[in-house]
Motif scaffolding. Sequence first.
Motif, PDB file in Angstrom:
ATOM      1  N   PHE A  66      11.389  -6.496  -4.201  1.00  0.00           N
ATOM      2  CA  PHE A  66      10.503  -7.324  -5.024  1.00  0.00           C
ATOM      3  C   PHE A  66       9.084  -6.763  -5.080  1.00  0.00           C
ATOM      4  O   PHE A  66       8.404  -6.890  -6.101  1.00  0.00           O
ATOM      5  N   VAL A  67       8.635  -6.142  -4.003  1.00  0.00           N
ATOM      6  CA  VAL A  67       7.305  -5.515  -4.023  1.00  0.00           C
ATOM      7  C   VAL A  67       7.290  -4.354  -5.015  1.00  0.00           C
ATOM      8  O   VAL A  67       6.343  -4.201  -5.796  1.00  0.00           O
ATOM      9  N   LEU A  68       8.351  -3.543  -5.004  1.00  0.00           N
ATOM     10  CA  LEU A  68       8.424  -2.432  -5.948  1.00  0.00           C
ATOM     11  C   LEU A  68       8.526  -2.946  -7.383  1.00  0.00           C
ATOM     12  O   LEU A  68       7.829  -2.443  -8.281  1.00  0.00           O
ATOM     13  N   TYR A  69       9.364  -3.953  -7.620  1.00  0.00           N
ATOM     14  CA  TYR A  69       9.461  -4.553  -8.955  1.00  0.00           C
ATOM     15  C   TYR A  69       8.094  -5.052  -9.427  1.00  0.00           C
ATOM     16  O   TYR A  69       7.699  -4.831 -10.573  1.00  0.00           O
ATOM     17  N   ILE A  81       5.754  -2.280 -10.517  1.00  0.00           N
ATOM     18  CA  ILE A  81       6.175  -1.692 -11.792  1.00  0.00           C
ATOM     19  C   ILE A  81       5.849  -2.630 -12.948  1.00  0.00           C
ATOM     20  O   ILE A  81       5.366  -2.204 -14.007  1.00  0.00           O
ATOM     21  N   ILE A  82       6.105  -3.914 -12.770  1.00  0.00           N
ATOM     22  CA  ILE A  82       5.809  -4.899 -13.817  1.00  0.00           C
ATOM     23  C   ILE A  82       4.315  -4.945 -14.116  1.00  0.00           C
ATOM     24  O   ILE A  82       3.888  -4.938 -15.280  1.00  0.00           O
ATOM     25  N   GLU A  83       3.512  -4.947 -13.069  1.00  0.00           N
ATOM     26  CA  GLU A  83       2.057  -4.962 -13.258  1.00  0.00           C
ATOM     27  C   GLU A  83       1.589  -3.667 -13.926  1.00  0.00           C
ATOM     28  O   GLU A  83       0.655  -3.676 -14.733  1.00  0.00           O
ATOM     29  N   MET A  84       2.229  -2.559 -13.618  1.00  0.00           N
ATOM     30  CA  MET A  84       1.856  -1.270 -14.182  1.00  0.00           C
ATOM     31  C   MET A  84       2.091  -1.234 -15.693  1.00  0.00           C
ATOM     32  O   MET A  84       1.325  -0.615 -16.433  1.00  0.00           O
ATOM     33  N   ASN A 109       2.769   5.856  -3.461  1.00  0.00           N
ATOM     34  CA  ASN A 109       3.854   6.731  -3.909  1.00  0.00           C
ATOM     35  C   ASN A 109       4.050   6.716  -5.422  1.00  0.00           C
ATOM     36  O   ASN A 109       4.471   7.716  -6.001  1.00  0.00           O
ATOM     37  N   ILE A 110       3.783   5.579  -6.059  1.00  0.00           N
ATOM     38  CA  ILE A 110       3.992   5.521  -7.510  1.00  0.00           C
ATOM     39  C   ILE A 110       2.707   5.711  -8.304  1.00  0.00           C
ATOM     40  O   ILE A 110       2.728   5.640  -9.535  1.00  0.00           O
ATOM     41  N   GLN A 111       1.602   6.009  -7.616  1.00  0.00           N
ATOM     42  CA  GLN A 111       0.336   6.206  -8.319  1.00  0.00           C
ATOM     43  C   GLN A 111       0.403   7.322  -9.370  1.00  0.00           C
ATOM     44  O   GLN A 111      -0.129   7.158 -10.476  1.00  0.00           O
ATOM     45  N   PRO A 112       1.068   8.467  -9.086  1.00  0.00           N
ATOM     46  CA  PRO A 112       1.170   9.500 -10.127  1.00  0.00           C
ATOM     47  C   PRO A 112       1.860   9.008 -11.395  1.00  0.00           C
ATOM     48  O   PRO A 112       1.509   9.416 -12.501  1.00  0.00           O
ATOM     49  N   ILE A 113       2.850   8.115 -11.228  1.00  0.00           N
ATOM     50  CA  ILE A 113       3.525   7.552 -12.400  1.00  0.00           C
ATOM     51  C   ILE A 113       2.576   6.638 -13.160  1.00  0.00           C
ATOM     52  O   ILE A 113       2.517   6.666 -14.399  1.00  0.00           O
ATOM     53  N   LYS A 114       1.810   5.826 -12.439  1.00  0.00           N
ATOM     54  CA  LYS A 114       0.820   4.965 -13.085  1.00  0.00           C
ATOM     55  C   LYS A 114      -0.163   5.790 -13.897  1.00  0.00           C
ATOM     56  O   LYS A 114      -0.505   5.449 -15.029  1.00  0.00           O
ATOM     57  N   GLU A 127       0.837  -1.209   0.000  1.00  0.00           N
ATOM     58  CA  GLU A 127       0.000   0.000   0.000  1.00  0.00           C
ATOM     59  C   GLU A 127       0.873   1.261   0.000  1.00  0.00           C
ATOM     60  O   GLU A 127       0.560   2.247  -0.691  1.00  0.00           O
ATOM     61  N   TYR A 128       1.951   1.236   0.760  1.00  0.00           N
ATOM     62  CA  TYR A 128       2.844   2.394   0.845  1.00  0.00           C
ATOM     63  C   TYR A 128       3.491   2.683  -0.507  1.00  0.00           C
ATOM     64  O   TYR A 128       3.495   3.827  -0.986  1.00  0.00           O
ATOM     65  N   ILE A 129       4.028   1.647  -1.137  1.00  0.00           N
ATOM     66  CA  ILE A 129       4.677   1.827  -2.437  1.00  0.00           C
ATOM     67  C   ILE A 129       3.654   2.225  -3.489  1.00  0.00           C
ATOM     68  O   ILE A 129       3.886   3.124  -4.308  1.00  0.00           O
ATOM     69  N   GLY A 130       2.491   1.576  -3.459  1.00  0.00           N
ATOM     70  CA  GLY A 130       1.450   1.868  -4.439  1.00  0.00           C
ATOM     71  C   GLY A 130       1.004   3.321  -4.404  1.00  0.00           C
ATOM     72  O   GLY A 130       0.811   3.957  -5.448  1.00  0.00           O
TER      73      GLY A 130
END
Length: 359
Positions: free
Chosen positions: A284-287, A290-293, A204-209, A199-202
């Motif tokens: 691995f959570v961050l990877y 990103i892969i799913e994105m 933070n990278i939502q604007p990139i998504k 949830e924390y990583i998600g």
Amino acid sequence: MGKKLSGRKANRFAAIHLGSEKICLQVIEFTGVADIKIIEEAEREVFLAEETFRTGRISFDSVNEICDLLKGFKRLLAEYDVNDYSLVATTAVREAANQNFIIDQIRVRTGFDVKVIDMPQEVYLVYMALWRAMTEQNLIRQDDSVLFVDISSGGLGITLYRDDCICYQQNIHLGILRIKESFDRVQRDAIGFGRALTEYIGSNIQPIKDSLGSHTINQLVLSGWETRLLFKVMGITGNRRQWALVAKSDFSDMYNRVRNLNISQLSRKYKLTADEAEMAIPTFVLYRQIIEMTGVKSIFVPRTSMIDGICLFHAARFTDDPWLGGIERHIIGMAHTIGSKYCYDQTHATFVEQMATLI
């Protein structure tokens, strides 16, 4: 970017990267971008970013260690009769409150001048090396849309290449060590840590998504020091100069095997150190996100690093290689893309660009 030690020998150069987790050296001989030969490499692990993120400073003991290592590198440069060098520092030194003290100590005690670069420069150097390596090996087709993702201890750099230019670039302070330090040891050992981390990583990278949602991405390239954890856990071996091609299905299988393991279990099962095991799950959570994105089916994972970019940039600039002009076109393309995002007057901007070039 280069500094002069004494004299000048046109075809030799040394790059030193004072990084967050290691200090590394690369000595090259070159006649141009197409002819770069590595004649020496050396590296030593350090843990500077952890100090910087935790205390805001790099300790005097660590500065002593840095200076001792650099003295050894200087002796190595003398043995190879290397005259030109570039010593580049990144996140750990850049964010340290005692940055000036560190730079001064290195200059006084080793004779090296340090250039502290910001995150966009860091990502740019990595991108240069990756793009060059991929084009040399014909890994990029003319119509490909390639997302380069460089993950360091302190930051995440996203660069989208398409139509022979950079059409999107974003840097955020979401490196692996920074993620880890956002949770204390008790939280990292808790049963719900994986979900909290996701949830924390998600968030933070939502604007990139959101920004990449309109783009079709053909290839994903993951780079950064933490890729070594992926290699170790997935059993990927090979020369440092080789690329690994990881299928999304293989990554997903690995992720499902490790996501519920604690630090001790990770260490035992995959022969990781305690520090590596603590970094593995955030990596691995961050990877995975990103892969799913991106929706790609496979991922290129190079062993190319920023120090390769430093050497490549120096060789291109030193020899005035035409290849550098191609990279500059990528950057100009990115500027136009940013301008379009903010509804700029393209005709006027192009005219100003032409006049500025003439001047």
